[in-house]
Scaffold this active site. Structure first.
Site, short mmCIF file in Angstrom:
data_model
loop_
_atom_site.label_atom_id
_atom_site.label_comp_id
_atom_site.label_asym_id
_atom_site.label_seq_id
_atom_site.Cartn_x
_atom_site.Cartn_y
_atom_site.Cartn_z
N LEU A 47 0.92 -1.17 0.15
CA LEU A 47 0.17 -0.11 -0.15
C LEU A 47 0.78 1.20 0.05
O LEU A 47 0.34 2.36 -0.06
CB LEU A 47 -0.81 0.04 1.27
CG LEU A 47 -2.27 -1.13 1.13
CD1 LEU A 47 -2.84 -1.12 2.38
CD2 LEU A 47 -3.24 -0.32 0.14
N SER A 76 -8.37 5.14 14.36
CA SER A 76 -7.96 4.93 15.88
C SER A 76 -8.43 5.83 16.81
O SER A 76 -8.80 7.12 16.27
CB SER A 76 -6.21 4.96 15.68
OG SER A 76 -5.66 4.98 17.10
N TYR A 105 1.68 9.06 13.11
CA TYR A 105 0.65 8.25 13.34
C TYR A 105 -0.83 8.68 13.67
O TYR A 105 -1.67 8.52 12.62
CB TYR A 105 1.05 6.96 14.35
CG TYR A 105 0.00 5.95 14.36
CD1 TYR A 105 -0.10 4.89 13.60
CD2 TYR A 105 -1.01 6.40 15.42
CE1 TYR A 105 -1.06 4.03 13.59
CE2 TYR A 105 -2.07 5.08 15.65
CZ TYR A 105 -1.95 3.88 14.65
OH TYR A 105 -2.86 2.97 14.85
P1 NAI Z 1 -0.84 -5.51 12.69
O1 NAI Z 1 0.33 -5.07 12.78
O2 NAI Z 1 -1.20 -6.89 13.44
O3 NAI Z 1 -1.44 -5.80 11.02
C1 NAI Z 1 -1.21 -4.84 10.18
C2 NAI Z 1 -1.34 -5.46 8.99
O4 NAI Z 1 -1.00 -4.46 7.83
C3 NAI Z 1 -0.19 -6.61 8.67
O5 NAI Z 1 -0.98 -7.63 8.20
C4 NAI Z 1 0.86 -6.15 8.01
O6 NAI Z 1 1.72 -6.95 6.79
C5 NAI Z 1 -0.10 -5.00 6.85
N1 NAI Z 1 0.57 -3.96 6.32
C6 NAI Z 1 1.48 -3.13 6.70
N2 NAI Z 1 2.20 -2.52 5.87
C7 NAI Z 1 1.56 -2.67 4.69
C8 NAI Z 1 1.91 -2.29 3.25
N3 NAI Z 1 2.76 -1.40 3.02
N4 NAI Z 1 0.91 -2.71 2.48
C9 NAI Z 1 -0.04 -3.63 2.82
N5 NAI Z 1 -0.30 -4.15 3.98
C10 NAI Z 1 0.58 -3.66 4.67
O7 NAI Z 1 -1.74 -4.52 13.23
P2 NAI Z 1 -3.20 -4.43 13.71
O8 NAI Z 1 -3.10 -3.93 15.12
O9 NAI Z 1 -4.02 -5.55 13.39
O10 NAI Z 1 -3.46 -3.17 13.13
C11 NAI Z 1 -4.62 -3.06 12.23
C12 NAI Z 1 -5.21 -1.50 12.17
O11 NAI Z 1 -5.83 -1.11 13.36
C13 NAI Z 1 -4.23 -0.64 11.73
O12 NAI Z 1 -4.58 0.46 10.73
C14 NAI Z 1 -3.86 0.18 13.12
O13 NAI Z 1 -3.30 1.29 12.86
C15 NAI Z 1 -5.17 0.16 13.65
N6 NAI Z 1 -5.26 0.02 15.04
C16 NAI Z 1 -4.41 -0.53 15.76
C17 NAI Z 1 -4.62 -0.52 17.31
C18 NAI Z 1 -4.02 -1.57 18.09
O14 NAI Z 1 -3.89 -1.38 19.44
N7 NAI Z 1 -3.66 -2.62 17.57
C19 NAI Z 1 -5.38 0.76 17.67
C20 NAI Z 1 -6.06 1.64 16.96
C21 NAI Z 1 -5.75 1.20 15.76
#
Ligand code: NAI
Length: 268
Positions: free
Chosen positions: A52, A117, A157
């Site tokens: 992305l 978020s 972020y």
């Molecule tokens: P995670 O790190 O477990 O998953 C993130 C996913 O995004 C991974 O599968 C990764 O490979 C993918 N990704 C990263 N860079 C990428 C790229 N350049 N192109 C395509 N895919 C890419 O993180 P999580 O926690 O599942 O996060 C999901 C969403 O929730 C994110 O947008 C995060 O900002 C948001 N979020 C997470 C929180 C938390 O406490 N974990 C809190 C608030 C929001």
């Protein structure tokens, strides 16, 4: 839930919330088209490798995604500990490019959910600067504008997530005449690999107090996935252009600190 045979595009399916969402969608009969920069082996009926942070990679993914498409969940995201321009590209530019290209291709009454978020709750304070960024639709010119702001770390972020909230609201009317809805969903802290980085970069104190206010624990990815499904479900037809905070109640502490009493810990 009305997901039987519905084709839903989900980004970030290799880990955390994206993986849990793909699994939950498959369990209710949906056909999941997963996108991620890292290969995902489970819970996708079709997987498309997609970075992305690259418009070329996104365009290549768009070329192999077939219609009909009944929903889009933009879940992929990266933390502010990575270089600022990468955070801006993945969290905002890439999400916007994918969404703007897919919106006209979605079926009538489709639903889009963009993951923001609770770090974005201050979006109104930076509305003017955000609107300038949003007004620039060219990838490179928009990136140059962002680079001029010289942001770094967690502020990057937070800002990218504020852009997600505002972009979602502004784009929610684009295909509304066909019943297409666009909403954002703002999780609090969620047990995923990303959260460990948040603990290291944002400090323990804030996250611990939010955890207390949420009932003594952080969310499980499945709980955020369930909320995403609620937003994707066709029954939510009148929910449009809004941001749903899904944090177990922790947000109360951020806004009403002097009044908020910590709840008793969750029984289970
Ligand atoms: P995670 O790190 O477990 O998953 C993130 C996913 O995004 C991974 O599968 C990764 O490979 C993918 N990704 C990263 N860079 C990428 C790229 N350049 N192109 C395509 N895919 C890419 O993180 P999580 O926690 O599942 O996060 C999901 C969403 O929730 C994110 O947008 C995060 O900002 C948001 N979020 C997470 C929180 C938390 O406490 N974990 C809190 C608030 C929001």
């Amino acid at each position: 839930m009305g997901f039987k045979d519905k084709r839903i595009v989900v980004t970030g399916v290799s880990s955390g919330v994206g993986q849990a969402t793909a699994k939950a969608l498959q369990e209710v009969g949906a056909y999941v088209i997963g996108l991620d920069v890292k290969p995902a082996h489970d819970h996708c009926d079709q997987f498309v490798l997609c970075d992305l942070s690259s418009p070329i990679s996104i365009d290549a993914a768009l070329a192999v995604i077939e219609e009909p498409i009944h929903g889009l969940a933009n879940i992929a995201g990266v933390p502010g500990s990575l270089p600022a321009d990468l955070v801006f590209k993945v969290n905002f530019l890439g999400m916007r490019h994918l969404t703007s290209q897919l919106l006209p291709r979605l079926t009538d009454n489709a639903s889009v959910v963009n993951i923001a978020s609770t770090a974005a709750t201050g979006w109104r304070k930076h509305k003017e600067i955000s609107q300038c960024i949003l007004a620039e639709t060219d990838w490179e010119a928009c990136l140059a504008q962002f680079n001029d702001l010289a942001m770094s770390g967690p502020a990057t972020y937070d800002f990218t997530k504020e852009l997600v909230v505002l972009y979602t609201m502004l784009v929610s009317s684009r295909e509304r005449h066909r019943g297409v809805r666009v909403n954002s969903l703002s999780p609090g802290a969620v047990h995923t690999p990303l959260l460990q980085i948040f603990y290291e970069t944002m400090g323990d104190e804030l996250l611990q107090s939010l955890k207390t206010q949420a009932g003594g624990r952080d969310a499980y990815p499945e709980e955020i996935a369930n909320a995403i499904l609620l937003m994707l479900d066709p029954k939510g037809y009148w929910i449009n252009g809004t941001d749903l905070i899904v944090d177990g109640g922790a947000e109360v502490l951020m806004n009403l600190e002097e009044f908020a009493k910590p709840p008793l810990p969750l029984a289970h």
